[in-house]
Design an enzyme around this catalytic site. Structure first.
Site, PDB file in Angstrom:
ATOM      1  N   HIS A  63      40.053-114.154 122.997  1.00  0.00           N
ATOM      2  CA  HIS A  63      41.033-114.731 123.933  1.00  0.00           C
ATOM      3  C   HIS A  63      40.308-115.659 124.893  1.00  0.00           C
ATOM      4  O   HIS A  63      39.561-115.189 125.756  1.00  0.00           O
ATOM      5  CB  HIS A  63      41.742-113.615 124.700  1.00  0.00           C
ATOM      6  CG  HIS A  63      42.588-112.748 123.820  1.00  0.00           C
ATOM      7  ND1 HIS A  63      43.892-113.064 123.513  1.00  0.00           N
ATOM      8  CD2 HIS A  63      42.313-111.615 123.149  1.00  0.00           C
ATOM      9  CE1 HIS A  63      44.391-112.138 122.696  1.00  0.00           C
ATOM     10  NE2 HIS A  63      43.450-111.250 122.455  1.00  0.00           N
ATOM     11  N   LEU A  64      40.523-116.946 124.732  1.00  0.00           N
ATOM     12  CA  LEU A  64      39.814-117.905 125.587  1.00  0.00           C
ATOM     13  C   LEU A  64      40.618-118.295 126.838  1.00  0.00           C
ATOM     14  O   LEU A  64      40.101-118.927 127.732  1.00  0.00           O
ATOM     15  CB  LEU A  64      39.406-119.137 124.777  1.00  0.00           C
ATOM     16  CG  LEU A  64      38.345-118.840 123.693  1.00  0.00           C
ATOM     17  CD1 LEU A  64      38.074-120.083 122.857  1.00  0.00           C
ATOM     18  CD2 LEU A  64      37.061-118.300 124.283  1.00  0.00           C
ATOM     19  N   ARG A  65      41.882-117.914 126.887  1.00  0.00           N
ATOM     20  CA  ARG A  65      42.717-118.035 128.113  1.00  0.00           C
ATOM     21  C   ARG A  65      42.962-119.461 128.601  1.00  0.00           C
ATOM     22  O   ARG A  65      43.570-119.649 129.654  1.00  0.00           O
ATOM     23  CB  ARG A  65      42.127-117.217 129.264  1.00  0.00           C
ATOM     24  CG  ARG A  65      41.804-115.761 128.933  1.00  0.00           C
ATOM     25  CD  ARG A  65      43.004-114.961 128.521  1.00  0.00           C
ATOM     26  NE  ARG A  65      42.672-113.555 128.265  1.00  0.00           N
ATOM     27  CZ  ARG A  65      43.434-112.730 127.563  1.00  0.00           C
ATOM     28  NH1 ARG A  65      44.572-113.145 127.047  1.00  0.00           N
ATOM     29  NH2 ARG A  65      43.083-111.487 127.368  1.00  0.00           N
ATOM     30  N   ASN A  95      47.851-116.750 122.871  1.00  0.00           N
ATOM     31  CA  ASN A  95      48.621-116.289 124.039  1.00  0.00           C
ATOM     32  C   ASN A  95      48.073-116.880 125.336  1.00  0.00           C
ATOM     33  O   ASN A  95      47.636-116.190 126.240  1.00  0.00           O
ATOM     34  CB  ASN A  95      48.697-114.756 124.114  1.00  0.00           C
ATOM     35  CG  ASN A  95      47.341-114.078 124.199  1.00  0.00           C
ATOM     36  OD1 ASN A  95      46.330-114.632 123.775  1.00  0.00           O
ATOM     37  ND2 ASN A  95      47.317-112.887 124.756  1.00  0.00           N
ATOM     38  N   ASP A 153      50.025-112.695 118.906  1.00  0.00           N
ATOM     39  CA  ASP A 153      49.186-111.637 119.495  1.00  0.00           C
ATOM     40  C   ASP A 153      49.294-111.572 121.007  1.00  0.00           C
ATOM     41  O   ASP A 153      49.376-112.576 121.702  1.00  0.00           O
ATOM     42  CB  ASP A 153      47.715-111.807 119.112  1.00  0.00           C
ATOM     43  CG  ASP A 153      46.885-110.644 119.623  1.00  0.00           C
ATOM     44  OD1 ASP A 153      47.323-109.496 119.448  1.00  0.00           O
ATOM     45  OD2 ASP A 153      45.823-110.876 120.218  1.00  0.00           O
ATOM     46  N   HIS A 180      50.130-108.160 115.624  1.00  0.00           N
ATOM     47  CA  HIS A 180      49.879-107.240 116.742  1.00  0.00           C
ATOM     48  C   HIS A 180      50.955-106.169 116.589  1.00  0.00           C
ATOM     49  O   HIS A 180      52.101-106.368 116.975  1.00  0.00           O
ATOM     50  CB  HIS A 180      50.004-107.993 118.073  1.00  0.00           C
ATOM     51  CG  HIS A 180      50.018-107.108 119.283  1.00  0.00           C
ATOM     52  ND1 HIS A 180      48.965-107.042 120.171  1.00  0.00           N
ATOM     53  CD2 HIS A 180      50.953-106.246 119.759  1.00  0.00           C
ATOM     54  CE1 HIS A 180      49.265-106.181 121.133  1.00  0.00           C
ATOM     55  NE2 HIS A 180      50.462-105.689 120.912  1.00  0.00           N
ATOM     56  N   HIS A 233      43.450-105.321 115.386  1.00  0.00           N
ATOM     57  CA  HIS A 233      43.029-104.140 116.159  1.00  0.00           C
ATOM     58  C   HIS A 233      43.688-102.820 115.755  1.00  0.00           C
ATOM     59  O   HIS A 233      44.414-102.210 116.542  1.00  0.00           O
ATOM     60  CB  HIS A 233      43.181-104.380 117.671  1.00  0.00           C
ATOM     61  CG  HIS A 233      44.444-105.102 118.107  1.00  0.00           C
ATOM     62  ND1 HIS A 233      45.704-104.666 117.776  1.00  0.00           N
ATOM     63  CD2 HIS A 233      44.614-106.222 118.839  1.00  0.00           C
ATOM     64  CE1 HIS A 233      46.583-105.497 118.321  1.00  0.00           C
ATOM     65  NE2 HIS A 233      45.956-106.447 118.954  1.00  0.00           N
ATOM     66  N   ASP A 306      38.280-108.688 120.014  1.00  0.00           N
ATOM     67  CA  ASP A 306      39.469-108.756 120.861  1.00  0.00           C
ATOM     68  C   ASP A 306      39.040-108.990 122.308  1.00  0.00           C
ATOM     69  O   ASP A 306      39.595-108.420 123.237  1.00  0.00           O
ATOM     70  CB  ASP A 306      40.319-107.483 120.753  1.00  0.00           C
ATOM     71  CG  ASP A 306      41.712-107.681 121.359  1.00  0.00           C
ATOM     72  OD1 ASP A 306      42.040-108.807 121.747  1.00  0.00           O
ATOM     73  OD2 ASP A 306      42.470-106.698 121.407  1.00  0.00           O
ATOM     74  N   HIS A 310      43.881-106.775 125.576  1.00  0.00           N
ATOM     75  CA  HIS A 310      45.064-106.979 126.416  1.00  0.00           C
ATOM     76  C   HIS A 310      45.215-105.819 127.379  1.00  0.00           C
ATOM     77  O   HIS A 310      45.071-104.684 126.994  1.00  0.00           O
ATOM     78  CB  HIS A 310      46.333-107.016 125.559  1.00  0.00           C
ATOM     79  CG  HIS A 310      46.168-107.766 124.300  1.00  0.00           C
ATOM     80  ND1 HIS A 310      45.996-109.103 124.274  1.00  0.00           N
ATOM     81  CD2 HIS A 310      46.116-107.342 123.027  1.00  0.00           C
ATOM     82  CE1 HIS A 310      45.850-109.483 123.017  1.00  0.00           C
ATOM     83  NE2 HIS A 310      45.905-108.436 122.240  1.00  0.00           N
TER      84      HIS A 310
END
Ligand code: ZN
Length: 313
Positions: A63-65, A95, A153, A180, A233, A306, A310
């Site tokens: 997740h690089l945001r 996401n 995801d 997910h 996951h 991951d 999250h």
């Protein structure tokens, strides 16, 4: 051109069936050999004693945001930490805000990755517009933009009908849909695994079944569509078993495990340390063992980080 010797590391290269303490020789950007090379005279030697020397690792769940939450992570910072850990390629989840649901968004990721100049970054496109679960995203445009797979995801695709259409549509491009797997009704209000530990702590739990019913659903949908399905996951024993059975039936399903799900359990929450809260949650020792077994026998195809998991909503 200068020759570099990486000396006495544990050299692991599955493609060469290699796992031994030896030297690796590099000239320019090319690997020119391993083992003792009396005719080569290194300009530089790196002592790799006690270290692993291997091809760059690939992390397919990151997740690089960016865009949207650059205060948490950017493409530059996430790829810098990847490189520091020996990971030279990452696939990033959509996401973000806005979600990676257009060709331009996928192209933006490539551009930022190139600017950062760290690891290779492969964007994963959203299955639905804005990850809202209502309308399919521009799958074709995303493929044009270089999206390597599709997922919502962070959230499941709640509608079975939309997931079915996504599997059909992505099949035309031979891309996988990444699931997910979470039934949001069953996990509503949950902050950890549902079981003895959640009862003890008086916290609301998320049952293993919330994951398993969705894995089951998506495997059936992959079965009727012929689409490629990847379960993200996997955290439960039964989840591993469902994938194993799916593979036996010839369904195109693959599975992934994350290190925290096969090294830690819900007992970590006894200290109320919220670093151990994630979705899917840490489960139990009875889940850890089958996950490791699944990795060994190939039921689970990859280990992905991951990074970062999250937080439960
Ligand atoms: Zn997820």
């Amino acid at each position: 051109m200068n020759t570099l010797r990486i000396a006495n590391g544990r050299v692991i290269d599955p493609s060469q069936n290699l796992d031994q303490i030896t030297d690796v020789w590099i000239r320019g950007e090319h690997l020119i050999g391993h083992g003792p090379q009396p005719n080569l005279h290194p300009a530089q030697t790196i002592d790799a004693r006690g270290k692993i020397v291997c091809p760059g690792l690939i992390d397919m769940h990151v997740h690089l945001r960016e865009p949207g939450r650059e205060e948490d992570e950017t493409i530059a910072t996430g790829t810098a930490s990847a490189i520091a850990g020996g990971v030279t390629s990452v696939a990033c989840m959509p996401n973000t805000e806005p979600a990676l649901d257009t060709q331009a968004a996928a192209e933006f990721v490539y551009l930022q990755a190139e600017r950062a100049g760290n690891a290779n970054v492969f964007p994963i496109g959203a299955i639905t517009k804005g990850r809202q679960g209502v309308e399919l995203a521009e799958i074709g445009g995303l493929v044009e933009g270089g999206a390597v797979a599709f997922t919502d995801d962070g959230s499941p695709v709640v509608s079975a009908e939309i997931m079915r259409r996504a599997l059909e549509y992505t099949r035309m491009f031979d891309k996988a849909c990444l699931s997910h797997a979470e039934d949001l009704e069953l996990t509503k209000g949950g902050v950890m695994n549902e079981g003895v530990e959640s009862m003890r702590l008086g916290l609301r739990g998320m049952p293993a079944a919330a994951e398993e019913v969705m894995i089951h659903r998506d495997i059936e949908l992959a079965g009727i569509t012929g689409g490629r399905l990847h379960i993200l996951h996997v955290s439960t024993a039964r989840g591993v078993e469902l994938i194993r059975r799916g593979k036996e039936r010839g369904i195109r399903v693959t599975g992934e495990a994350c290190p925290h799900h096969f090294t830690l359990t819900d007992q970590c929450l006894r200290t109320f340390d919220s670093n151990y809260q994630m979705s899917p949650p840490l489960r139990t020792q009875r889940d850890i063992e089958p996950i490791i077994e699944g990795l060994k026998d190939g039921t689970l195809d990859v280990i992905a980080t991951d990074h970062a998991p999250h937080a439960p909503e």
